[in-house]
Design an enzyme around this catalytic site. Structure first.
Site, PDB file in Angstrom:
ATOM      1  N   HIS A  29       0.841  -1.143   0.093  1.00  0.00           N
ATOM      2  CA  HIS A  29       0.049  -0.016   0.089  1.00  0.00           C
ATOM      3  C   HIS A  29       0.959   1.229   0.141  1.00  0.00           C
ATOM      4  O   HIS A  29       0.647   2.396  -0.521  1.00  0.00           O
ATOM      5  CB  HIS A  29      -0.796   0.198   1.152  1.00  0.00           C
ATOM      6  CG  HIS A  29      -1.928  -1.132   1.264  1.00  0.00           C
ATOM      7  ND1 HIS A  29      -1.915  -1.956   2.461  1.00  0.00           N
ATOM      8  CD2 HIS A  29      -3.119  -1.471   0.536  1.00  0.00           C
ATOM      9  CE1 HIS A  29      -2.926  -2.771   2.076  1.00  0.00           C
ATOM     10  NE2 HIS A  29      -3.669  -2.513   0.879  1.00  0.00           N
TER      11      HIS A  29
ATOM     12  N   LYS B  47     -15.644  -7.653   5.315  1.00  0.00           N
ATOM     13  CA  LYS B  47     -14.527  -8.266   5.413  1.00  0.00           C
ATOM     14  C   LYS B  47     -14.500  -8.414   7.198  1.00  0.00           C
ATOM     15  O   LYS B  47     -14.933  -7.660   7.604  1.00  0.00           O
ATOM     16  CB  LYS B  47     -13.202  -7.910   5.067  1.00  0.00           C
ATOM     17  CG  LYS B  47     -13.187  -8.106   3.574  1.00  0.00           C
ATOM     18  CD  LYS B  47     -11.651  -7.516   3.260  1.00  0.00           C
ATOM     19  CE  LYS B  47     -11.427  -7.254   1.703  1.00  0.00           C
ATOM     20  NZ  LYS B  47     -10.384  -6.882   1.426  1.00  0.00           N
TER      21      LYS B  47
HETATM   22  N1  COA Z   1      -0.148  -3.963  -1.726  1.00  0.00           N
HETATM   23  C1  COA Z   1      -0.604  -4.785  -0.816  1.00  0.00           C
HETATM   24  N2  COA Z   1      -1.972  -5.533  -0.866  1.00  0.00           N
HETATM   25  C2  COA Z   1      -2.913  -4.689  -1.468  1.00  0.00           C
HETATM   26  C3  COA Z   1      -2.340  -3.905  -2.471  1.00  0.00           C
HETATM   27  C4  COA Z   1      -1.048  -3.413  -2.731  1.00  0.00           C
HETATM   28  N3  COA Z   1      -0.708  -2.415  -3.346  1.00  0.00           N
HETATM   29  N4  COA Z   1      -3.551  -3.495  -3.222  1.00  0.00           N
HETATM   30  C5  COA Z   1      -4.649  -4.296  -2.567  1.00  0.00           C
HETATM   31  N5  COA Z   1      -4.037  -5.042  -1.725  1.00  0.00           N
HETATM   32  C6  COA Z   1      -4.844  -5.873  -0.938  1.00  0.00           C
HETATM   33  C7  COA Z   1      -5.472  -5.437   0.141  1.00  0.00           C
HETATM   34  O1  COA Z   1      -4.401  -5.778   1.232  1.00  0.00           O
HETATM   35  C8  COA Z   1      -6.614  -6.672   0.560  1.00  0.00           C
HETATM   36  O2  COA Z   1      -6.034  -7.564   0.960  1.00  0.00           O
HETATM   37  P1  COA Z   1      -7.366  -8.496   1.626  1.00  0.00           P
HETATM   38  O3  COA Z   1      -8.276  -9.032   0.710  1.00  0.00           O
HETATM   39  O4  COA Z   1      -6.582  -9.642   2.134  1.00  0.00           O
HETATM   40  O5  COA Z   1      -7.840  -7.684   3.076  1.00  0.00           O
HETATM   41  C9  COA Z   1      -7.123  -6.659  -0.940  1.00  0.00           C
HETATM   42  O6  COA Z   1      -5.890  -6.555  -1.780  1.00  0.00           O
HETATM   43  C10 COA Z   1      -7.877  -5.631  -1.513  1.00  0.00           C
HETATM   44  O7  COA Z   1      -8.401  -4.816  -0.753  1.00  0.00           O
HETATM   45  P2  COA Z   1      -8.206  -3.386  -0.360  1.00  0.00           P
HETATM   46  O8  COA Z   1      -7.622  -2.541  -1.369  1.00  0.00           O
HETATM   47  O9  COA Z   1      -8.260  -2.897   0.855  1.00  0.00           O
HETATM   48  O10 COA Z   1      -9.854  -2.994  -0.656  1.00  0.00           O
HETATM   49  P3  COA Z   1     -10.997  -3.624  -0.529  1.00  0.00           P
HETATM   50  O11 COA Z   1     -11.448  -4.714  -1.636  1.00  0.00           O
HETATM   51  O12 COA Z   1     -10.894  -4.240   0.899  1.00  0.00           O
HETATM   52  O13 COA Z   1     -11.767  -2.473   0.016  1.00  0.00           O
HETATM   53  C11 COA Z   1     -13.129  -0.559  -0.692  1.00  0.00           C
HETATM   54  C12 COA Z   1     -12.621  -2.002  -0.951  1.00  0.00           C
HETATM   55  C13 COA Z   1     -13.173  -0.273   0.835  1.00  0.00           C
HETATM   56  C14 COA Z   1     -12.349   0.470  -1.276  1.00  0.00           C
HETATM   57  C15 COA Z   1     -14.767  -0.785  -1.113  1.00  0.00           C
HETATM   58  O14 COA Z   1     -15.266  -1.931  -0.467  1.00  0.00           O
HETATM   59  C16 COA Z   1     -15.595   0.470  -0.905  1.00  0.00           C
HETATM   60  O15 COA Z   1     -15.347   1.340  -1.456  1.00  0.00           O
HETATM   61  N6  COA Z   1     -16.411   0.316   0.241  1.00  0.00           N
HETATM   62  C17 COA Z   1     -17.226   1.484   0.512  1.00  0.00           C
HETATM   63  C18 COA Z   1     -18.643   1.164   0.069  1.00  0.00           C
HETATM   64  C19 COA Z   1     -18.721   1.514  -1.367  1.00  0.00           C
HETATM   65  O16 COA Z   1     -18.717   2.572  -1.875  1.00  0.00           O
HETATM   66  N7  COA Z   1     -19.180   0.426  -2.012  1.00  0.00           N
HETATM   67  C20 COA Z   1     -19.177   0.556  -3.431  1.00  0.00           C
HETATM   68  C21 COA Z   1     -17.939   0.422  -4.276  1.00  0.00           C
HETATM   69  S1  COA Z   1     -18.338   0.248  -5.993  1.00  0.00           S
END
Ligand code: COA
Length: 163
Positions: free
Chosen positions: A18, A42
């Protein structure tokens, strides 16, 4: 006009992957706000305040980066903070479909908000927070993949859970 970007996610916990994305986004924006989502569907190891605090500690040396928790739609949060773009990392082809649909839905919900993707350094391509939680809970040393404060917090959390 100040160009503010939002970098939203679960950050359970924040990793060097990140941080690598944040550094890549650094020159493009005047301010980057890490949006730590309260509810993401999650089951998290750290609660939202703990996740946000770790993000804050891990980015202490990055003056352009601020951290805020948010609840509800990410587009509403982006509007509230005046963000002109959303930053996301694209690690692999497998991320693409999910990221594309999120970006398109967010664009539909807020026409002014575009998503900017960055490709992480190859060292972090395979990294995820789930993987980090799992290997640290089993005693692995992954110092080069997570900030020191995150390593310390994970070790403390797992030793609390054992009690
Ligand atoms: N390096 C390391 N890990 C990474 C990464 C990077 N560069 N990029 C992504 N990841 C990993 C994260 O650690 C995470 O791992 P996990 O699944 O083991 O937790 C995974 O990839 C993806 O997660 P993250 O980037 O945290 O995104 P998310 O999918 O968990 O979160 C939100 C997504 C919070 C942005 C999304 O759910 C959201 O916007 N929620 C609010 C409600 C909303 O508006 N929803 C409509 C969206 S269309």
């Amino acid at each position: 006009m100040k160009r503010i970007a939002v970098y939203p996610g679960t950050f359970d916990p924040i990793t060097n992957g990140h941080i690598d994305i944040l550094r890549k986004a650094f020159d493009m924006f005047d301010e980057i706000i890490i949006g730590v989502a309260k509810v993401t569907g999650k089951k998290t190891l750290f609660n939202v305040s703990e996740r946000a605090e770790l993000c804050r500690k891990a980015t202490e040396d990055m003056p352009k980066v601020k951290v805020q928790e948010f609840d509800g739609l990410v587009v509403e949060f982006a509007k509230k903070i005046g963000a002109v773009a959303m930053v996301r990392g694209l690690r692999a082809i497998s991320d693409f479909e999910y990221e594309l649909s999120q970006a398109l839905m967010n664009k539909k919900l807020s026409n002014k908000l575009d998503t900017v993707f960055f490709v992480p350094d190859y060292k972090y391509l395979y990294l995820s927070s789930t993987m980090i939680r799992q290997v640290v809970s089993l005693g692995a040393d992954v110092k080069d993949l997570i900030p020191d404060c995150v390593e310390k917090a994970l070790i403390e959390k797992f030793s609390e859970e054992e009690k």
